[in-house]
Enzyme design. Structure first.
Site, mmCIF file in Angstrom:
data_model
loop_
_atom_site.group_PDB
_atom_site.id
_atom_site.type_symbol
_atom_site.label_atom_id
_atom_site.label_comp_id
_atom_site.label_asym_id
_atom_site.label_seq_id
_atom_site.Cartn_x
_atom_site.Cartn_y
_atom_site.Cartn_z
ATOM 1 N N LYS A 174 0.858 -1.192 0.000
ATOM 2 C CA LYS A 174 0.000 0.000 0.000
ATOM 3 C C LYS A 174 0.890 1.237 0.000
ATOM 4 O O LYS A 174 1.514 1.577 1.004
ATOM 5 C CB LYS A 174 -0.906 0.035 1.230
ATOM 6 C CG LYS A 174 -2.067 1.009 0.999
ATOM 7 C CD LYS A 174 -2.704 1.519 2.254
ATOM 8 C CE LYS A 174 -1.967 2.649 2.881
ATOM 9 N NZ LYS A 174 -1.815 3.848 2.023
ATOM 10 N N CYS A 283 13.278 10.867 7.575
ATOM 11 C CA CYS A 283 13.295 10.328 8.934
ATOM 12 C C CYS A 283 14.686 10.429 9.553
ATOM 13 O O CYS A 283 14.825 10.458 10.770
ATOM 14 C CB CYS A 283 12.828 8.881 8.927
ATOM 15 S SG CYS A 283 13.754 7.877 7.763
ATOM 16 N N GLU A 380 9.600 15.524 16.059
ATOM 17 C CA GLU A 380 9.963 15.403 14.646
ATOM 18 C C GLU A 380 9.169 16.455 13.872
ATOM 19 O O GLU A 380 7.940 16.454 13.896
ATOM 20 C CB GLU A 380 9.610 14.005 14.126
ATOM 21 C CG GLU A 380 10.018 13.821 12.679
ATOM 22 C CD GLU A 380 9.686 12.437 12.135
ATOM 23 O OE1 GLU A 380 8.542 11.983 12.312
ATOM 24 O OE2 GLU A 380 10.585 11.827 11.534
HETATM 25 P P1 NAD Z 1 2.052 8.033 8.077
HETATM 26 O O1 NAD Z 1 2.286 7.215 9.290
HETATM 27 O O2 NAD Z 1 0.993 9.051 8.110
HETATM 28 O O3 NAD Z 1 1.724 7.091 6.823
HETATM 29 C C1 NAD Z 1 2.569 6.037 6.429
HETATM 30 C C2 NAD Z 1 1.750 5.001 5.697
HETATM 31 O O4 NAD Z 1 0.808 4.452 6.623
HETATM 32 C C3 NAD Z 1 0.930 5.565 4.531
HETATM 33 O O5 NAD Z 1 0.876 4.603 3.483
HETATM 34 C C4 NAD Z 1 -0.444 5.738 5.149
HETATM 35 O O6 NAD Z 1 -1.494 5.675 4.190
HETATM 36 C C5 NAD Z 1 -0.499 4.520 6.074
HETATM 37 N N1 NAD Z 1 -1.461 4.639 7.169
HETATM 38 C C6 NAD Z 1 -1.992 5.759 7.719
HETATM 39 N N2 NAD Z 1 -2.887 5.435 8.678
HETATM 40 C C7 NAD Z 1 -2.916 4.078 8.741
HETATM 41 C C8 NAD Z 1 -3.635 3.135 9.533
HETATM 42 N N3 NAD Z 1 -4.502 3.519 10.461
HETATM 43 N N4 NAD Z 1 -3.394 1.830 9.323
HETATM 44 C C9 NAD Z 1 -2.490 1.422 8.409
HETATM 45 N N5 NAD Z 1 -1.807 2.260 7.612
HETATM 46 C C10 NAD Z 1 -1.998 3.576 7.785
HETATM 47 O O7 NAD Z 1 3.471 8.666 7.697
HETATM 48 P P2 NAD Z 1 3.818 9.623 6.502
HETATM 49 O O8 NAD Z 1 3.312 10.992 6.822
HETATM 50 O O9 NAD Z 1 3.433 9.005 5.196
HETATM 51 O O10 NAD Z 1 5.420 9.590 6.558
HETATM 52 C C11 NAD Z 1 6.140 10.365 7.446
HETATM 53 C C12 NAD Z 1 6.609 9.564 8.640
HETATM 54 O O11 NAD Z 1 7.294 8.401 8.203
HETATM 55 C C13 NAD Z 1 7.602 10.334 9.488
HETATM 56 O O12 NAD Z 1 7.315 10.144 10.844
HETATM 57 C C14 NAD Z 1 8.932 9.694 9.121
HETATM 58 O O13 NAD Z 1 9.936 9.815 10.109
HETATM 59 C C15 NAD Z 1 8.529 8.272 8.907
HETATM 60 N N6 NAD Z 1 9.534 7.590 8.089
HETATM 61 C C16 NAD Z 1 10.354 6.680 8.690
HETATM 62 C C17 NAD Z 1 11.344 6.048 7.953
HETATM 63 C C18 NAD Z 1 12.259 5.025 8.573
HETATM 64 O O14 NAD Z 1 12.857 4.260 7.832
HETATM 65 N N7 NAD Z 1 12.390 4.981 9.890
HETATM 66 C C19 NAD Z 1 11.489 6.339 6.602
HETATM 67 C C20 NAD Z 1 10.640 7.275 6.024
HETATM 68 C C21 NAD Z 1 9.644 7.891 6.774
#
Ligand code: NAD
Length: 476
Positions: A174, A283, A380
């Site tokens: 997804k 991140c 963050e």
């Molecule tokens: P997010 O958590 O909002 O979304 C990430 C994914 O989860 C998306 O595909 C979203 O549609 C899905 N999602 C949202 N709600 C959900 C639910 N209830 N159940 C299942 N899936 C759900 O994050 P974002 O805004 O897309 O990305 C930013 C965040 O990601 C930041 O906190 C960043 O630090 C983190 N990040 C971490 C890494 C790492 O490797 N540690 C890498 C990139 C980004």
């Protein structure tokens, strides 16, 4: 190609675009350039059943050499389509084109690495006390659900899919709703490469709509998630009900530590890239910069000078360093941190304003004088904002760096290698770099301590985490 990318990709073809259409907005001009239909429970069920079917009817038992060959072919196809894939991501989330191309090529390298790595794992033979013959097998889990964010949409999708497929699993992917196009192309390329229909399924939708169903689906054996810490916690809580395996890559608030004996020009000139690349939506962004007091003023001056040279502009322009933020809401969220710092009396030493319109642009911003309890220091921000502070001694420094719920990445700058190693051992972080900021390598494990996650992407660790360990004993 864009015209066919209108809905989820399931069992080797695009699903009918039945669900509500989601507009994709180019953050550089705030205009819609395409729409993709949201999948629903029906698509998730069809995708999970198709993935399990593909797995059971041959993918799981394909000889490793054949699987390796197919994955190599997929890597070739990604490379051949790199310009198009890069353009899609650049338009969807504002990444400068050059960086988007680099990300796509990293995706191809990830597939290539796992195409080779899948031939390496071997089990143990164990001399058990009662004699006989005891050995271990590494076996695929079945269907793995991968949920990925928008900030590195293509690379992170590849980090998840490649080891999962290489270990012999099927995948439900997804993508984030801002950035589904690269994932849809990947589904199509997998079929062109010769993977069986169903081995890689792409479900387009909002996480809040289909996420829970994917995580709790009885055919899903593992969830590999990258995203925010709050959603990661939700994923883990849901997965716990059925003991579904999880791997979580979450948020960060990483430190960039500069000792006074460091090569200050290198440290200062590379610091903007370490926090502002991808417009700070990274991140690993080193957004807490701690500089030993004797070098503080000189570092700050050089850091501001280096930041001034960054070109904020149209992502399609090859000279651009920083594109816009992904969305209006993301920019507003980042601006709230800046306003909060300003009203608390902290100094905005550079930036803090919007350079141009239309587009969700924001200048790189440097804050000084932040206190440990400040939001801009602790949370963050996920935007182009760095806080810089002086420190006086090593133990104070380590306490300060570790005083965070996160522990993902970070850098240490010093010419004293003993100190670098001593500090690196004490910092609670999954990934660290010394005298540079390179913390992601396809061949090495990547992931966080504490609220930054659980498990590791990349390297052999990720391949192993896509398997179950089985022990078999043969009577003497
Ligand atoms: P997010 O958590 O909002 O979304 C990430 C994914 O989860 C998306 O595909 C979203 O549609 C899905 N999602 C949202 N709600 C959900 C639910 N209830 N159940 C299942 N899936 C759900 O994050 P974002 O805004 O897309 O990305 C930013 C965040 O990601 C930041 O906190 C960043 O630090 C983190 N990040 C971490 C890494 C790492 O490797 N540690 C890498 C990139 C980004």
């Amino acid at each position: 190609m864009l015209d066919e990318l209108r809905a989820s990709f399931i069992n080797g073809r695009f699903a009918p675009a039945n669900g509500p259409a989601r507009e994709l907005i180019n953050p550089a001009d705030e205009r819609s350039f395409h729409a993709v239909s949201d999948g629903t429970a029906r698509e998730v069920n069809a995708a999970a059943e198709g993935a399990a079917g593909a797995w059971e009817s041959g993918w799981r038992d394909l000889p490793p050499g054949d699987r390796s060959e197919l994955i190599h072919r997929l890597a070739n196809l990604i490379e051949a389509n790199a310009p198009q894939l890069a353009e899609f991501d650049s338009r969807s989330m504002g990444k400068p084109l050059a960086a988007a191309r680099g990300e796509v090529l990293m995706g191809a390298r990830t597939f290539r690495y796992y195409a080779g790595a899948l031939l390496m794992p071997h089990g143990d033979t164990i001399p058990v006390a009662r004699g006989g013959f005891d050995f271990t097998l590494r076996q695929p889990l079945g269907v793995i659900a991968c949920i990925v964010p928008w900030n590195f949409p293509f690379a992170i999708a590849c980090w998840k899919i490649a080891p999962a497929l290489a270990a012999g699993n099927s995948v439900l992917l997804k993508p984030a709703s801002f950035s589904p196009l690269g994932a849809l192309v990947l589904g199509k390329l997998a079929i062109e490469a010769g993977l069986p229909a169903g081995a890689l399924q792409i479900i387009c939708s909002r996480g809040s709509e289909v996420g829970d169903l994917m995580i709790t689906h009885p055919l899903v054996r593992k969830v590999s998630f990258t995203g925010s810490t709050d959603v990661g916690r939700h994923v883990m809580e849901l997965a716990a009900r059925d003991f579904t395996r999880v791997s979580l890559e979450l948020g960060g608030k990483s430190a960039n530590v500069v000792f006074a004996d460091a090569d200050l020009s290198k440290a200062a000139e590379s610091a903007p890239g370490a926090v502002f690349d991808n417009t700070g939506q990274d991140c690993c962004a080193r957004s807490r910069i701690l500089v030993e007091r004797p070098a503080y003023e000189e570092f700050l001056e050089r850091f501001i000078e280096a930041t001034r040279k960054l070109r904020v502009g149209d992502p399609a322009d090859e000279a651009t360093d920083l594109g816009p933020l992904v969305s209006r809401a993301q920019r507003e969220s980042v601006e709230r941190f800046i306003t909060d710092a300003r009203t608390s009396g902290r100094v905005i030493a550079y930036g803090g304003d919007r350079p141009r319109a239309p587009g969700y642009y924001l200048n790189p911003t440097i804050i000084t004088g932040a206190k440990t309890g400040d939001r801009c220091w602790r949370e963050e921000i996920f935007g182009p904002v760095a806080c810089v502070r002086p420190f006086d001694d090593e133990s104070e420094l380590i306490r300060e760096v570790n005083d965070s719920p996160y522990g993902l990445s970070g850098s240490i700058w010093t010419r004293d290698i003993s100190r670098a190693l001593r500090v690196a051992r004490r910092i609670e972080s999954g990934v660290l770099s010394i005298n540079c900021h390179n913390s992601v390598h396809v061949e090495a494990p990547f992931g966080g301590f504490k609220h930054s996650g659980l498990g590791r992407d990349l390297g052999l660790a990720a391949l192993e985490a896509c398997t179950e360990l089985k022990n078999i004993y043969i009577a003497p």
